[in-house]
Every structure is written in C-alpha cells, then in structure tokens.
Design an enzyme around this catalytic site. Structure first.
Site, PDB file in Angstrom:
ATOM      1  N   TYR A   1      10.181  23.223  59.617  1.00 57.60           N
ATOM      2  CA  TYR A   1      11.327  22.338  59.878  1.00 57.60           C
ATOM      3  C   TYR A   1      10.928  21.342  60.967  1.00 57.60           C
ATOM      4  O   TYR A   1      10.206  21.684  61.900  1.00 57.60           O
ATOM      5  CB  TYR A   1      12.526  23.154  60.366  1.00 57.60           C
ATOM      6  CG  TYR A   1      13.071  24.136  59.353  1.00 57.60           C
ATOM      7  CD1 TYR A   1      13.554  23.720  58.114  1.00 57.60           C
ATOM      8  CD2 TYR A   1      13.128  25.500  59.646  1.00 57.60           C
ATOM      9  CE1 TYR A   1      14.075  24.615  57.194  1.00 57.60           C
ATOM     10  CE2 TYR A   1      13.653  26.414  58.737  1.00 57.60           C
ATOM     11  CZ  TYR A   1      14.116  25.969  57.513  1.00 57.60           C
ATOM     12  OH  TYR A   1      14.635  26.872  56.616  1.00 57.60           O
TER      13      TYR A   1
ATOM     14  N   ASP B   1       6.480  22.952  54.535  1.00 57.81           N
ATOM     15  CA  ASP B   1       6.321  22.413  55.894  1.00 57.81           C
ATOM     16  C   ASP B   1       7.205  23.171  56.860  1.00 57.81           C
ATOM     17  O   ASP B   1       8.255  23.666  56.456  1.00 57.81           O
ATOM     18  CB  ASP B   1       6.863  20.976  55.947  1.00 57.81           C
ATOM     19  CG  ASP B   1       5.823  19.943  55.685  1.00 57.81           C
ATOM     20  OD1 ASP B   1       4.952  19.772  56.524  1.00 57.81           O
ATOM     21  OD2 ASP B   1       5.910  19.300  54.630  1.00 57.81           O
TER      22      ASP B   1
ATOM     23  N   PHE C   1      10.971  29.013  56.219  1.00 58.73           N
ATOM     24  CA  PHE C   1      12.416  29.136  55.987  1.00 58.73           C
ATOM     25  C   PHE C   1      13.191  29.709  57.177  1.00 58.73           C
ATOM     26  O   PHE C   1      14.420  29.718  57.175  1.00 58.73           O
ATOM     27  CB  PHE C   1      12.729  29.958  54.717  1.00 58.73           C
ATOM     28  CG  PHE C   1      12.237  29.324  53.452  1.00 58.73           C
ATOM     29  CD1 PHE C   1      12.845  28.179  52.954  1.00 58.73           C
ATOM     30  CD2 PHE C   1      11.154  29.850  52.770  1.00 58.73           C
ATOM     31  CE1 PHE C   1      12.386  27.572  51.788  1.00 58.73           C
ATOM     32  CE2 PHE C   1      10.685  29.261  51.604  1.00 58.73           C
ATOM     33  CZ  PHE C   1      11.305  28.119  51.113  1.00 58.73           C
TER      34      PHE C   1
ATOM     35  N   HIS D   1      13.479  26.057  43.674  1.00 61.03           N
ATOM     36  CA  HIS D   1      13.504  26.083  45.145  1.00 61.03           C
ATOM     37  C   HIS D   1      14.939  26.317  45.621  1.00 61.03           C
ATOM     38  O   HIS D   1      15.894  25.890  44.964  1.00 61.03           O
ATOM     39  CB  HIS D   1      12.985  24.737  45.675  1.00 61.03           C
ATOM     40  CG  HIS D   1      12.624  24.756  47.117  1.00 61.03           C
ATOM     41  ND1 HIS D   1      13.560  24.535  48.110  1.00 61.03           N
ATOM     42  CD2 HIS D   1      11.442  24.971  47.739  1.00 61.03           C
ATOM     43  CE1 HIS D   1      12.951  24.610  49.280  1.00 61.03           C
ATOM     44  NE2 HIS D   1      11.669  24.876  49.085  1.00 61.03           N
TER      45      HIS D   1
END
Length: 224
Positions: free
Chosen positions: A67, A65, A78, A188
C-alpha cells in the site's frame, strides 16, 4: 552487503543476494528511501519472510505492491497496521472469510501477522513503493527476486497451498509445481473484480484448510 532477513530464508537466498541485479536493486531502494517517503519502513521490507520461516510455511498468498498511503504497509501483502482503515481489497477478503467460515472482524484490526505466524506467507511481488505512487518500484528487480522465492517454496516444501488472486498473481502459476502443491485461483478481491462476481464465493479459506487437513497439517485459524 548484509541483508537482515530470517535465518532460514537467508540460507536459501544467499546466492540471490549476491547477484548483480539484486545489488543494483538494493542500491536503488536505499537511494529512494533516502530522498522520498517510501513504504513499508526499512525494517519491515522483509516482514513476509521474518514472520514466516520456511519450516512453518503452509500457505502462500501473492500480492502485487505494498500500500502506498501513510502508515498502511507493514511488509505483508493485503495487511495494514492496527488502527488503520481497511483498504477495499482487505474489506472484501474479510467479507469472503465471514461468508465462508463465519468469522467476524474488528474494523480497527487489519494486521495479518497472526496468519503469518501460523505459516501463511503474505508475499508481495514488489516489496517497496514510493508514497502515493502505485507501482513506482516495479521493474527494478523485486519481481525477479520474488519469482525466485516462489520457485524455492515450490522446490523446498510439500503440499503448500498457493492462493492466486487476479491476473497478476495467476501469472506466477508457471513457477509452481502443481503436482506437489495445491493452487487455488480466483478474481482479485479489489472492488473492480469482486463487484463483477469474480471474488465472492470462492471459498478459498475453507478449501485451503481442507487441503491442509487432508495432508496432515494444522489448519489456519483465519481469525485475528
């Protein structure tokens, strides 16, 4: 319905844009943006495509998703806008690159556009989100669209490196022809996973460059 997206991608995705699910998705997104604060801003929803035309694409990093905090999302997974505090996952990505390649990062620059311009596609599975509510635009059609994008990259490119971080990204492996492409998997970079020893030490950034070099492609300069 006209979608503003980089021309090479528009050509490859035009049939997708004309499908009913995508038209319903865009209608949903337009309505959400009109009644709520949503991210990234409208002009940046397709930044991952605009900054990385398919003819320069060499690496794909898959996120989940955008932020959902103010001023953070810029359409690249990211990545955050300049001057924005680095979220925990990004901090851990930078720590791993420093450990792997010795590159140090500026605390105030988390904008990964420079990677995109070298051929790193920073693709979130869901391209929009409502402020403060993670996952709020999931299961509305974005995943069907971005899965199709991954299939197209697998078909249209050669010797691309796919970096699959965490269980969500690893589910995309089935969309990729592993005879044509290099797939690197790890935990992750979020603290939950990284602190359990599933992220640090994966050396994905040097391994990625080794594969590119071996196949006659210019390596990625991971510095900002």
């Amino acid at each position: 319905m006209s979608i503003k997206i980089e021309d090479s991608w528009k050509e490859l995705l035009i049939s997708e844009f004309n499908k009913n699910y995508f038209k319903e998705l865009i209608s949903f997104v337009k309505n959400e943006y009109s009644i709520s604060n949503c991210y990234p801003k409208g002009s940046e929803i397709f930044s991952a495509f605009d900054k990385c035309p398919i003819n320069i694409l060499k690496v794909v990093i898959i996120g989940q998703d955008p932020y959902h905090g103010p001023n953070q999302a810029n359409g690249l997974c990211f990545s955050v806008n300049n001057g924005v505090n680095h979220p925990p996952s990004l901090i851990n990505i930078f720590k791993e690159i420093e450990s792997d390649l010795g590159i140090k990062y500026n605390d105030r620059n988390g904008d990964l556009s420079r990677w995109s311009r070298q051929g790193v596609m920073l693709l979130n599975s869901t391209l929009t989100v409502k402020q403060g509510i993670a996952g709020s635009h999931q299961n509305k059609g974005w995943e069907s669209f971005t899965d199709r994008v991954i299939e197209i990259i697998s078909k249209e490119t050669n010797n691309t490196v796919f970096l699959l971080w965490g269980s969500f990204a690893k589910q995309k492996k089935k969309l990729i022809n592993d005879k044509k492409h290099k797939i690197l998997e790890s935990g992750h970079p979020s603290p939950l996973s990284a602190n359990r020893g599933l992220w640090f030490g994966n050396k994905h950034f040097s391994l990625c460059n080794e594969h590119l070099k071996k196949n006659g492609k210019k390596e990625i300069d991971w510095s900002l």
